[in-house]
Design a protein around this motif. Structure first.
Motif, PDB file in Angstrom:
ATOM      1  N   ARG A 119     -39.261 -37.236  32.543  1.00 29.67           N
ATOM      2  CA  ARG A 119     -38.404 -38.351  32.148  1.00 29.67           C
ATOM      3  C   ARG A 119     -38.962 -39.679  32.662  1.00 29.67           C
ATOM      4  O   ARG A 119     -39.001 -40.674  31.923  1.00 29.67           O
ATOM      5  CB  ARG A 119     -37.000 -38.121  32.700  1.00 29.67           C
ATOM      6  CG  ARG A 119     -35.993 -39.221  32.354  1.00 29.67           C
ATOM      7  CD  ARG A 119     -34.771 -39.081  33.233  1.00 29.67           C
ATOM      8  NE  ARG A 119     -35.127 -39.202  34.649  1.00 29.67           N
ATOM      9  CZ  ARG A 119     -34.346 -38.839  35.652  1.00 29.67           C
ATOM     10  NH1 ARG A 119     -33.161 -38.298  35.410  1.00 29.67           N
ATOM     11  NH2 ARG A 119     -34.741 -38.992  36.904  1.00 29.67           N
ATOM     12  N   ASP A 120     -39.426 -39.717  33.911  1.00 31.00           N
ATOM     13  CA  ASP A 120     -39.937 -40.968  34.469  1.00 31.00           C
ATOM     14  C   ASP A 120     -41.235 -41.394  33.794  1.00 31.00           C
ATOM     15  O   ASP A 120     -41.469 -42.595  33.586  1.00 31.00           O
ATOM     16  CB  ASP A 120     -40.158 -40.814  35.979  1.00 31.00           C
ATOM     17  CG  ASP A 120     -38.845 -40.583  36.721  1.00 31.00           C
ATOM     18  OD1 ASP A 120     -37.787 -40.904  36.152  1.00 31.00           O
ATOM     19  OD2 ASP A 120     -38.886 -40.061  37.855  1.00 31.00           O
ATOM     20  N   ILE A 121     -42.100 -40.429  33.481  1.00 27.20           N
ATOM     21  CA  ILE A 121     -43.384 -40.772  32.865  1.00 27.20           C
ATOM     22  C   ILE A 121     -43.173 -41.329  31.455  1.00 27.20           C
ATOM     23  O   ILE A 121     -43.801 -42.324  31.050  1.00 27.20           O
ATOM     24  CB  ILE A 121     -44.303 -39.539  32.842  1.00 27.20           C
ATOM     25  CG1 ILE A 121     -44.883 -39.290  34.237  1.00 27.20           C
ATOM     26  CG2 ILE A 121     -45.447 -39.717  31.848  1.00 27.20           C
ATOM     27  CD1 ILE A 121     -45.852 -40.341  34.716  1.00 27.20           C
ATOM     28  N   LEU A 122     -42.282 -40.699  30.675  1.00 26.89           N
ATOM     29  CA  LEU A 122     -42.076 -41.130  29.294  1.00 26.89           C
ATOM     30  C   LEU A 122     -41.227 -42.383  29.195  1.00 26.89           C
ATOM     31  O   LEU A 122     -41.235 -43.047  28.149  1.00 26.89           O
ATOM     32  CB  LEU A 122     -41.423 -39.995  28.496  1.00 26.89           C
ATOM     33  CG  LEU A 122     -42.261 -38.712  28.347  1.00 26.89           C
ATOM     34  CD1 LEU A 122     -41.524 -37.679  27.527  1.00 26.89           C
ATOM     35  CD2 LEU A 122     -43.612 -39.029  27.709  1.00 26.89           C
ATOM     36  N   ALA A 123     -40.482 -42.734  30.251  1.00 26.78           N
ATOM     37  CA  ALA A 123     -39.670 -43.948  30.211  1.00 26.78           C
ATOM     38  C   ALA A 123     -40.583 -45.177  30.267  1.00 26.78           C
ATOM     39  O   ALA A 123     -41.369 -45.347  31.189  1.00 26.78           O
ATOM     40  CB  ALA A 123     -38.693 -43.966  31.382  1.00 26.78           C
ATOM     41  N   GLY A 124     -40.485 -46.034  29.286  1.00 22.14           N
ATOM     42  CA  GLY A 124     -41.302 -47.241  29.238  1.00 22.14           C
ATOM     43  C   GLY A 124     -42.744 -47.001  28.844  1.00 22.14           C
ATOM     44  O   GLY A 124     -43.582 -47.898  29.030  1.00 22.14           O
ATOM     45  N   SER A 125     -43.083 -45.823  28.311  1.00 23.18           N
ATOM     46  CA  SER A 125     -44.462 -45.534  27.909  1.00 23.18           C
ATOM     47  C   SER A 125     -44.780 -46.169  26.561  1.00 23.18           C
ATOM     48  O   SER A 125     -43.888 -46.468  25.762  1.00 23.18           O
ATOM     49  CB  SER A 125     -44.686 -44.024  27.854  1.00 23.18           C
ATOM     50  OG  SER A 125     -43.835 -43.432  26.885  1.00 23.18           O
ATOM     51  N   THR A 126     -46.071 -46.354  26.320  1.00 19.91           N
ATOM     52  CA  THR A 126     -46.550 -46.956  25.069  1.00 19.91           C
ATOM     53  C   THR A 126     -47.511 -45.986  24.405  1.00 19.91           C
ATOM     54  O   THR A 126     -48.513 -45.602  25.021  1.00 19.91           O
ATOM     55  CB  THR A 126     -47.254 -48.287  25.354  1.00 19.91           C
ATOM     56  OG1 THR A 126     -46.361 -49.160  26.039  1.00 19.91           O
ATOM     57  CG2 THR A 126     -47.697 -48.942  24.048  1.00 19.91           C
ATOM     58  N   PRO A 127     -47.245 -45.544  23.162  1.00 21.07           N
ATOM     59  CA  PRO A 127     -48.174 -44.619  22.501  1.00 21.07           C
ATOM     60  C   PRO A 127     -49.465 -45.320  22.104  1.00 21.07           C
ATOM     61  O   PRO A 127     -49.458 -46.472  21.665  1.00 21.07           O
ATOM     62  CB  PRO A 127     -47.367 -44.152  21.282  1.00 21.07           C
ATOM     63  CG  PRO A 127     -46.373 -45.237  21.035  1.00 21.07           C
ATOM     64  CD  PRO A 127     -46.042 -45.824  22.365  1.00 21.07           C
ATOM     65  N   LEU A 128     -50.573 -44.608  22.260  1.00 17.64           N
ATOM     66  CA  LEU A 128     -51.892 -45.132  21.893  1.00 17.64           C
ATOM     67  C   LEU A 128     -52.485 -44.433  20.687  1.00 17.64           C
ATOM     68  O   LEU A 128     -53.326 -45.016  19.980  1.00 17.64           O
ATOM     69  CB  LEU A 128     -52.856 -45.002  23.079  1.00 17.64           C
ATOM     70  CG  LEU A 128     -52.495 -45.768  24.352  1.00 17.64           C
ATOM     71  CD1 LEU A 128     -53.536 -45.500  25.437  1.00 17.64           C
ATOM     72  CD2 LEU A 128     -52.402 -47.256  24.075  1.00 17.64           C
ATOM     73  N   GLY A 129     -52.094 -43.215  20.437  1.00 14.42           N
ATOM     74  CA  GLY A 129     -52.652 -42.462  19.326  1.00 14.42           C
ATOM     75  C   GLY A 129     -52.524 -40.973  19.574  1.00 14.42           C
ATOM     76  O   GLY A 129     -51.894 -40.533  20.547  1.00 14.42           O
ATOM     77  N   GLU A 130     -53.118 -40.192  18.701  1.00 15.32           N
ATOM     78  CA  GLU A 130     -53.082 -38.742  18.815  1.00 15.32           C
ATOM     79  C   GLU A 130     -54.472 -38.173  18.561  1.00 15.32           C
ATOM     80  O   GLU A 130     -55.236 -38.692  17.743  1.00 15.32           O
ATOM     81  CB  GLU A 130     -52.084 -38.138  17.814  1.00 15.32           C
ATOM     82  CG  GLU A 130     -50.635 -38.551  18.062  1.00 15.32           C
ATOM     83  CD  GLU A 130     -49.681 -37.841  17.117  1.00 15.32           C
ATOM     84  OE1 GLU A 130     -50.160 -36.993  16.337  1.00 15.32           O
ATOM     85  OE2 GLU A 130     -48.472 -38.136  17.162  1.00 15.32           O
ATOM     86  N   GLU A 131     -54.776 -37.099  19.283  1.00 14.97           N
ATOM     87  CA  GLU A 131     -56.005 -36.326  19.076  1.00 14.97           C
ATOM     88  C   GLU A 131     -55.588 -34.894  18.777  1.00 14.97           C
ATOM     89  O   GLU A 131     -55.458 -34.072  19.672  1.00 14.97           O
ATOM     90  CB  GLU A 131     -56.907 -36.384  20.310  1.00 14.97           C
ATOM     91  CG  GLU A 131     -57.461 -37.758  20.610  1.00 14.97           C
ATOM     92  CD  GLU A 131     -58.439 -37.735  21.774  1.00 14.97           C
ATOM     93  OE1 GLU A 131     -58.695 -36.632  22.293  1.00 14.97           O
ATOM     94  OE2 GLU A 131     -58.951 -38.798  22.148  1.00 14.97           O
ATOM     95  N   GLY A 132     -55.344 -34.609  17.513  1.00 17.79           N
ATOM     96  CA  GLY A 132     -54.805 -33.309  17.153  1.00 17.79           C
ATOM     97  C   GLY A 132     -53.359 -33.201  17.611  1.00 17.79           C
ATOM     98  O   GLY A 132     -52.500 -34.011  17.243  1.00 17.79           O
TER      99      GLY A 132
END
Length: 514
Positions: A119-132
């Protein structure tokens, strides 16, 4: 709880200890990957079922052990049956219950910790992309690159990832975390935590878990270097050092764990392991795994020799725990009633015996451990063991000599501001004489004032000289410019306007003399 579980816990402990002894030589000679695969041995033993009795034929080594009489030493002599079984404390059942409670609490704590971490890591995170299937994100809570998630894998980068790492270091750091997902290290860590939960009270298991995580990171480093080449070890080492620090989470794979930093940097300086050595390493690891499983499997000859110790676990009766509270009441109810004592026949009254009064000795007064006696000029202390100490008391004259006489007055001795002198008078008393000269202080103040005025006048004169020099330089420059303009072949109207402006500037300079 069955005998199989007790044998399995003991066997996995022995296998963990064996792996910890072999991991460093195996990593040195056969590579980090081979050392990491050794940790499959305790897990495989945990999943191994009981072997049939006809399969577990005694080996020559077992025959030698039997002839030496070692099994007889391991046998536990049957203890005599207790006389009052109802009042005995079920220590075995209590220990098993405490172990099971520890397993549950360990798993609950790990599950709650992982949920909070996610929960703490995903809070306020910014997606950069996907590799598969892998999602790349940045999070302000991440101090360095890390990987987590089994069904929804993530690679988390710190918020300053682009500033802290150069392009080569960024590629190698992401490749390290991607290798964790491709090798299934996240799922292996969950299984390792489950195995650690069963061994929560075993210090060997905790040490083995830390060694397992260190070998996991080292094997992943070796895989990254095999992709980028050994010549990039210095760049990869910089990426590891930059990711050092921050909080570590058991459910994630961090680029750098502080406890494994030194060993991983040493691994980067080693040469590549040849393909032939790796092949031999895999074969040796497979042989060690097979041998360890065969020697420790439940139902094998070694396990049967250990059954004298573990069979008692299978006799645990947990119903004793429910009766433990009611045992004092039942014990009192089980006591036989005392038979009534028949009344004795009346006896004739005996003549009263004469009363003899003995001389009573009064109690002795307590003797103090220390006696203090004061005498003129001294104090005498006598201890209980007879030791005597004499302490002298100084006289008033001696006390007066100890305290100096300080005389501070206004007075001048030469041109000094203050003067200090010490001497001892005829009575042996130390005197301190201090004189403060106000005249010298005033003289120094006047001198400082004169110096300040002189410095101010010098500064003012230098300022006027600088201003005069600047004015003269400006006048000379304007005069030279006027002469050049007057001699030039520019249009008459322009020349006249320029000369007029210069003459105006010269007039302004003349109106402001020094």
């Amino acid at each position: 709880m069955s005998v199989w579980m007790a044998e399995t816990l003991i066997a996995t402990t022995l296998l963990m200890a064996m792996v910890m002894m072999l991991r460093r030589p195996v990593a040195r000679w056969l590579g980090a990957g081979a050392a990491y695969w050794l940790w499959l041995l305790p897990l495989a033993r945990m999943l191994l079922p009981t072997l049939p009795r006809e399969v577990a034929a005694p080996s020559p080594l077992h025959n030698v052990v039997d002839q030496a009489g070692l099994p007889a030493l391991l046998e536990i002599a049957p203890s005599p049956a207790p006389q009052a079984a109802a009042t005995s404390i079920p220590w075995l059942e209590m220990a098993i219950g405490l172990w099971a409670l520890g397993v549950v609490l360990f798993l609950v704590v790990q599950a709650i910790g992982y949920a909070r971490f996610r929960r703490d890591i995903l809070a306020g995170s910014t997606p950069l992309g996907e590799e598969g299937r892998i999602r790349l994100i940045t999070s302000p809570q991440a101090s360095g690159p890390l990987a987590f998630g089994i069904f929804r894998p993530y690679i988390v980068l710190p918020a300053d990832f682009g500033l802290r790492y150069d392009a080569q270091e960024q590629d190698m750091a992401i490749a390290h975390e991607r290798a964790h997902h491709e090798r299934g290290d996240l799922a292996a860590n969950m299984v390792a935590l489950l195995l650690l939960a069963l061994h929560w009270c075993n210090p060997v298991a905790w040490i083995a878990y830390r060694a397992y995580r260190a070998d996991q990171e080292t094997a992943c480093d070796a895989r990254v270097l095999s992709l980028y080449g050994q010549d990039q070890a210095h760049a990869y080492g910089r990426a590891i050092l930059k990711a050092a620090g921050g909080r570590q989470f058991a459910g994630a794979c961090h680029l750098t764990r502080i406890t494994t930093l030194k060993g991983r940097l040493k691994m980067l300086s080693r040469h590549e392991t040849s393909l032939k050595r790796i092949s031999w390493g895999m074969a040796a690891v497979a042989m060690v795994v097979a041998t360890g499983l065969a020697l420790t499997a439940s139902g094998s000859r070694a396990a049967q020799q250990m059954a004298a110790i573990t069979d008692k676990v299978d006799q645990a009766d947990f119903a004793k725990l429910t009766n433990l509270v009611s045992q004092p009441v039942s014990a009192r109810e089980a006591l036989p009633q005392a038979a009534p004592v028949p009344a004795a026949a009346p006896m004739p009254a005996a003549a009263p015996a004469p009363v003899v009064h003995a001389d009573r000795v009064p109690p002795a007064a307590p003797v103090p451990p220390v006696t203090v006696r004061s005498e003129p000029g001294r104090v005498i202390v006598t201890h209980a063991n007879g030791r005597v100490e004499t302490h002298r008391i100084p006289t008033e004259a001696e006390i007066a000599r100890m305290v100096p006489v300080v005389d501070v007055r206004e007075g001048c001795e030469g041109d000094k501001v203050t003067s200090h002198r010490e001497f001892v008078d005829a009575n042996g008393r130390r005197n301190i004489r201090v004189r403060i000269c106000e005249r010298a202080i005033e003289a120094q103040a006047r001198k400082a004032e004169r110096i300040a005025k002189l410095n101010a006048r010098d500064a003012e004169r230098m300022s006027r000289n600088a201003e005069r020099a600047g004015r003269n330089a400006a006048r000379a420059g304007l005069t030279a410019a006027r002469a050049q303009i007057a001699a030039s072949r520019m249009p008459e109207s322009d020349r006249a306007e320029a000369l007029r402006d210069i003459d105006q500037e010269l007039a302004d300079l003349d109106r402001n003399p020094d």
